[in-house]
Design a protein around this motif. Structure first.
Motif: not given
Ligand SMILES: C[S@@+](CC[C@H](N)C(=O)[O-])C[C@H]1O[C@@H](n2cnc3c(N)ncnc32)[C@H](O)[C@@H]1O
Length: 217
Positions: A193-202
């Protein structure tokens, strides 16, 4: 029209560019919802800066802030609702969702403990509306520099950041995972079900697909 960050600076949330600088990262993901009617659920009200920010950015949404501190009720008003309770208690979360409806946006800005961040994701991501957005903030507590100052690990043997990396492996690896087993049943059930996991600063922003087969929106 003001940007999310401009609104956040005015309302003095630490999510704005003068501190964590989350809002410029989120604006890209959230702007499509700006005039929509939906429920945004945030764990952690503190001094009301973020619920005021969401309220102005999403004038047609229902903003629900949760906090363990009684005095946070004073930040309710207009489209902002505040409920007092411990967000690690599943029955409290379910009562809130029963009252305000299934959220389209969830922001975890509560204790920042690994075990809380992971179990809250496990409880709330399956409930999040399809096509919605789930945000886990202050993921820098997953790293040693913060562990020295407070026991952010709580009861979890794995950090919240590393857990999201495990989830990302399944999202990105997809059918090519072959005989690699997902880390746990939550990841096995929910990665499709997860389209995307976007990591940003913290921080990290997860998008939920509109249906299990569809790509990211
Ligand atoms: C970082 S502050 C929230 C800041 C706010 N979201 C903002 O951006 O302006 C974290 C808040 O989470 C609350 N909190 C901590 N643990 C919690 C829990 N288990 N359930 C609910 N709230 C919790 C604290 O009382 C505190 O007010």
């Amino acid at each position: 029209m003001k940007s999310l960050d401009e609104i956040g600076l005015e309302h003095r949330t630490d999510k704005a560019s003068n501190h964590h600088d989350f809002l410029r990262f989120y604006d890209r993901r959230l702007s499509a919802l700006r005039n929509h009617s939906f429920t945004l659920l945030e764990i952690g009200v503190y001094r009301g800066g973020s619920v005021r920010t969401w309220s102005e950015y999403f004038p047609n949404a229902t903003i629900v802030g949760l906090d363990i501190t009684e005095e946070c009720v004073k930040y309710a008003g207009g489209n902002i609702h505040v409920r007092i309770g411990d967000a690690t208690h599943t029955d409290f979360l379910f009562d809130v969702i029963q009252e305000f409806g299934v959220p389209t946006v969830i922001v975890d800005d509560g204790s920042h403990r690994w075990d809380h961040q992971i179990t809250t994701l496990q409880v709330l991501f399956p409930i999040l509306r399809k096509g919605g957005v789930y945000i886990v903030e202050d993921l820098d507590t997953s790293f040693n520099g913060h562990l020295k100052s407070a026991p952010f690990d709580g009861l979890s043997p794995i950090s919240a950041f590393d857990y999201l990396v495990k989830l990302s492996r399944c999202v990105t690896g997809d059918n090519a995972l072959d005989d690699e087993r997902p880390h746990d049943l939550f990841i096995a059930d929910n990665a499709p079900w997860v389209g995307s996991v976007e990591f940003g600063r913290r921080t990290a922003v997860l998008s939920k697909k509109t249906d299990r087969q569809a790509g990211s929106f």
